[in-house]
Scaffold this active site. Structure first.
Site, PDB file in Angstrom:
ATOM      1  N   CYS A  15     -17.802  -9.693   2.471  1.00 51.91           N
ATOM      2  CA  CYS A  15     -18.962 -10.426   2.960  1.00 51.91           C
ATOM      3  C   CYS A  15     -19.394  -9.852   4.300  1.00 51.91           C
ATOM      4  O   CYS A  15     -18.646  -9.876   5.253  1.00 51.91           O
ATOM      5  CB  CYS A  15     -18.538 -11.885   3.122  1.00 51.91           C
ATOM      6  SG  CYS A  15     -19.793 -12.926   3.781  1.00 51.91           S
ATOM      7  N   THR A  25      14.084   5.231  10.089  1.00 48.17           N
ATOM      8  CA  THR A  25      14.990   4.105  10.312  1.00 48.17           C
ATOM      9  C   THR A  25      14.356   2.827   9.782  1.00 48.17           C
ATOM     10  O   THR A  25      13.172   2.569  10.010  1.00 48.17           O
ATOM     11  CB  THR A  25      15.318   3.988  11.813  1.00 48.17           C
ATOM     12  OG1 THR A  25      15.881   5.238  12.212  1.00 48.17           O
ATOM     13  CG2 THR A  25      16.294   2.860  12.096  1.00 48.17           C
ATOM     14  N   SER A  41       5.024  -6.876  -1.479  1.00 53.86           N
ATOM     15  CA  SER A  41       4.653  -6.951  -0.070  1.00 53.86           C
ATOM     16  C   SER A  41       5.209  -8.242   0.526  1.00 53.86           C
ATOM     17  O   SER A  41       4.978  -9.323  -0.013  1.00 53.86           O
ATOM     18  CB  SER A  41       3.123  -6.948   0.017  1.00 53.86           C
ATOM     19  OG  SER A  41       2.723  -7.028   1.348  1.00 53.86           O
ATOM     20  N   THR A  50       0.853  -1.196   0.000  1.00 50.99           N
ATOM     21  CA  THR A  50       0.000   0.000   0.000  1.00 50.99           C
ATOM     22  C   THR A  50       0.885   1.240   0.000  1.00 50.99           C
ATOM     23  O   THR A  50       0.626   2.207  -0.724  1.00 50.99           O
ATOM     24  CB  THR A  50      -0.966  -0.024   1.201  1.00 50.99           C
ATOM     25  OG1 THR A  50      -1.751  -1.219   1.103  1.00 50.99           O
ATOM     26  CG2 THR A  50      -1.890   1.171   1.201  1.00 50.99           C
ATOM     27  N   ASN A  92      -5.382 -10.779  -7.047  1.00 55.10           N
ATOM     28  CA  ASN A  92      -5.448 -11.394  -5.721  1.00 55.10           C
ATOM     29  C   ASN A  92      -6.703 -12.234  -5.506  1.00 55.10           C
ATOM     30  O   ASN A  92      -6.686 -13.190  -4.744  1.00 55.10           O
ATOM     31  CB  ASN A  92      -5.344 -10.319  -4.631  1.00 55.10           C
ATOM     32  CG  ASN A  92      -6.193  -9.111  -4.910  1.00 55.10           C
ATOM     33  OD1 ASN A  92      -6.099  -8.514  -5.970  1.00 55.10           O
ATOM     34  ND2 ASN A  92      -7.051  -8.759  -3.981  1.00 55.10           N
TER      35      ASN A  92
HETATM   36  N1  PLP Z   1      -2.039  -5.285  -4.058  1.00 57.97           N
HETATM   37  C1  PLP Z   1      -2.500  -6.542  -4.052  1.00 57.97           C
HETATM   38  C2  PLP Z   1      -2.724  -7.248  -5.364  1.00 57.97           C
HETATM   39  C3  PLP Z   1      -2.772  -7.184  -2.853  1.00 57.97           C
HETATM   40  O1  PLP Z   1      -3.228  -8.443  -2.864  1.00 57.97           O
HETATM   41  C4  PLP Z   1      -2.551  -6.488  -1.643  1.00 57.97           C
HETATM   42  C5  PLP Z   1      -2.896  -7.107  -0.351  1.00 57.97           C
HETATM   43  O2  PLP Z   1      -4.003  -7.564  -0.147  1.00 57.97           O
HETATM   44  C6  PLP Z   1      -2.056  -5.185  -1.685  1.00 57.97           C
HETATM   45  C7  PLP Z   1      -1.814  -4.615  -2.902  1.00 57.97           C
HETATM   46  C8  PLP Z   1      -1.765  -4.400  -0.418  1.00 57.97           C
HETATM   47  O3  PLP Z   1      -0.614  -4.923   0.186  1.00 57.97           O
HETATM   48  P1  PLP Z   1      -0.135  -4.565   1.671  1.00 57.97           P
HETATM   49  O4  PLP Z   1      -0.937  -5.422   2.586  1.00 57.97           O
HETATM   50  O5  PLP Z   1       1.312  -4.941   1.720  1.00 57.97           O
HETATM   51  O6  PLP Z   1      -0.326  -3.126   1.883  1.00 57.97           O
END
Ligand code: PLP
Length: 653
Positions: A336, A247, A209, A73, A161
């Protein structure tokens, strides 16, 4: 308790043991600040540099940069801020820029939200343009080609995802040929699953991530192409070569380093062929267990580690509940809520029918999965199928499973339908039968050999075929009572005694004088009562303590002090049947059948403590509140449900 099988790897993963060790080592032995110039700091910096070099090699970044941050994010924000600041500067210099911020229709919410946020904050006033996907979830490249000349910034993802669909990045690059647009590719779901040679592409930004691939939460990386514009999101001490101050998360970096090492060395994770084999096994078990199942993305275009499916007649909540009871963790393919599942915007964008989009389930695993875990998952999936079949949820004949009888409540969106079931004659009367539940009711009745004798409504009395105001129903009589405003109540009586009153949406005041004070009121909406109540209970409700909560400790104490206490499992029959046997004995009273059991509890000579439990504590709270209101003093529930229960309690799961 049976061991948990975790099949929600796209949400997050466990942490690789080597990553835990690396994090502990970083905290214990290598705790220096990598910006310090003394030996302790230099040691920490060397560790961090090693991880960065590994990431650069693995991702083939060429002259590009890798910076560590808190996760995807943040990486997405940084990429969006960088691109939009550059666009603003170009525009201020009088250069022409595209007018569109293009993003894939199936992007993670972080992408369109970040685009809208920074576009507004920077006053750019560019237009956000959603790029359509086809029925397989792949970007519409013709549409992209048409948008490319006006595109200022394009955001797509490497793999989705929810569905695992892998994007055609080469096709996207070709569609962008000749366009000035900057390009971000969200690579979160691709790490460790797709070959990514970022330096050989025109991709400008790629966020990653850690927690999606066995590193802890709170660590991520951002790739920035050599020469791509960059604006820091966080300013301060100039860490990460000034790209991201603050840091560094050294324990996270060390842990991520262990995962990257495992990827690079190639002896920890399963090969693509093994992962494909695992998917085939899971799919075969799902097909066997859940007749009519449809997979929502073509396997040949998706990561082998994600299965997204829908089952006709079953909601994602029901599927999640039954899998959870079998200790298999999966997730809804859509957001949901307790009452109704919202459709998935990803599946909607693919043009799938509404029922598939709102009832989808995602099963996902990571490359650390083992054949033993997948085999056990398959066995449990088949167990879940059997449990659903026996409960009449799959519209297949049941094999001697217990036949529901008496009063049964079916709820949807806070509205209640009630079924009166006479097991001896296999006759059923439905009261306030909701159209959306028709299929469910039909399959339940068919599976248990029931016939629907009548459908009655409380709204206007429709469906009442008898000449008089009473009909025989098995050993009972059903009476119809007219209420104000053309409404009706139906009274189920044993001789002269009124056991139940089905009152629809009639306010309590309308029932005074029409319904005996102690008859169990079965209303048509949740507001009146989640299960059942009575006029007397409602009149006295204010004086009754509604503190029904027990935690694991107070429950253990209560069970020790009251050996006659009864544990009551209010999960539905299919969840109970999916549980791996073991644990304490509990009475089975699915919440939908609570009203059928209430008279016996209230009429018992001695009121033993009743402790209701369910998966999360939601349904059991309703059951305990219902009993308390009806005057049963010793009604409790396990707050937080089995999910939070101390293992020592050994509740069946
Ligand atoms: N982008 C995708 C495709 C994701 O699946 C996710 C997490 O669900 C994110 C971005 C966000 O990642 P993070 O949890 O590291 O902020």
């Amino acid at each position: 308790m049976s061991k948990e099988i975790y099949l929600d790897g796209n949400a997050t993963t466990c942490v690789l043991p080597a990553a835990i060790d690396a994090a502990v080592q970083a905290m214990r032995d290598c705790f220096g600040n990598p910006s310090s110039t003394h030996a302790t700091g230099l040691k920490a910096k060397a560790m961090m540099d090693t991880v960065r070099q590994r990431a650069k090699r693995l991702l083939g970044v060429g002259g590009g940069r890798i910076m560590f941050n808190s996760g995807a994010t943040e990486g997405i924000q940084t990429a969006v801020l960088s691109a939009l600041c550059a666009l603003r500067e170009r525009r201020e210099r009088g250069e022409s820029i595209g007018r569109l911020l293009v993003y894939g229709a199936t992007e993670h919410k972080a992408v369109p939200e970040a685009l809208a946020h920074w576009n507004r904050l920077l006053g750019l006033q560019l237009e956000l343009k959603k790029l359509a996907v086809d029925g397989d979830g792949r970007h519409d490249l013709d549409a992209l080609r048409a948008l490319a000349p006006q595109a200022a910034f394009v955001c797509t993802m490497a793999a989705n995802n929810e569905t695992g669909v892998v994007s055609d990045l080469a096709g996207i690059a070709a569609a962008l040929e000749g366009s000035q647009a900057l390009w971000m590719v969200d690579c979160v779901q691709g790490l460790g699953k797709l070959a990514l040679d970022l330096g050989d592409t025109r991709i400008d930004y790629a966020p990653f991530s850690g927690h999606k691939l066995y590193a802890p939460k709170g660590i991520g990386m951002l790739y920035v192409r050599e020469g791509a514009p960059y604006t820091p999101l966080v300013m301060g001490g100039g860490q990460e070569a000034g790209l991201r101050s603050g840091t560094e998360n050294m324990a996270g970096i060390a842990a991520l380093g262990a995962v990257l090492a495992a990827l690079e060395e190639g002896d920890t994770f399963r090969s693509p062929a093994e992962l494909h084999g695992f998917r085939e096994k899971l799919a075969a078990s799902l097909r066997k267990a859940l007749p009519g199942i449809v997979f929502n993305a073509p396997f040949e275009k998706a990561l082998p580690t994600t299965l997204n499916f829908s089952v006709p007649g079953l909601s994602s909540k029901e599927l999640l509940d039954v899998f959870d009871a079998a200790n298999v963790r999966v997730s809804a393919g859509s957001a949901c809520s307790a009452a109704k599942a919202a459709p998935s915007y990803v599946l909607d964008a693919m043009g799938l029918p509404a029922w598939r989009s709102s009832s989808a389930v995602r099963m996902s695993f990571g490359p650390l999965a083992s054949a033993e875990v997948i085999n056990e998952a398959c066995a449990r999936i088949e167990r879940c199928g059997q449990a659903l079949r026996e409960a009449g949820m799959l519209d297949t004949p049941t094999s001697g499973a217990s036949v529901p009888e008496g009063v049964l409540q079916l709820s949807l969106g806070g509205n209640h339908s009630w079924l009166l079931l006479d097991a001896a004659t296999r006759q059923c009367i439905a009261i306030d039968h909701q159209a959306e539940l028709a299929e469910r009711i039909d399959s339940l009745l068919r599976s248990h050999g029931y016939q629907l004798a009548a459908r009655l409504t409380t709204r206007d009395g429709e469906g009442w075929a008898a000449a008089g105001d009473s009909i025989a129903f098995g050993p009972h009589t059903l009476r119809r009572v007219a209420l104000a405003g053309g409404r009706y109540a139906y009274l189920l009586c044993s001789g002269e005694k009124v056991d139940y009153a089905f009152t629809g949406l009639a306010p309590l005041a309308a029932l005074e004088g029409r319904v005996p004070a102690d008859a169990l009121l079965c209303a048509g909406r949740e507001e009146v009562n989640a299960c059942c109540t009575s006029l007397r209970a409602e009149a006295q409700a204010a004086a009754i303590s509604t503190d029904v909560n027990l935690d694991s400790v107070t429950l253990a104490r209560l069970l020790a002090a009251h050996p006659n206490a009864v544990l009551v499992d209010v999960r539905e029959a299919y969840e109970q049947a999916a549980c791996i046997p073991g644990g304490r004995r509990a009475q089975s009273v699915p919440l939908s059948r609570l009203a059928a059991f209430v008279p016996a509890w209230l009429g018992a000579a001695e009121q033993a403590p009743l402790v209701f439990f369910c998966r999360s504590g939601n349904r059991s709270a309703k059951a305990a509140q219902c009993l308390r209101r009806l005057g049963y003093r010793q009604a409790y529930h396990l707050s937080g449900g089995i999910a939070l229960a101390a293992p020592g309690l050994a509740l069946a799961a």
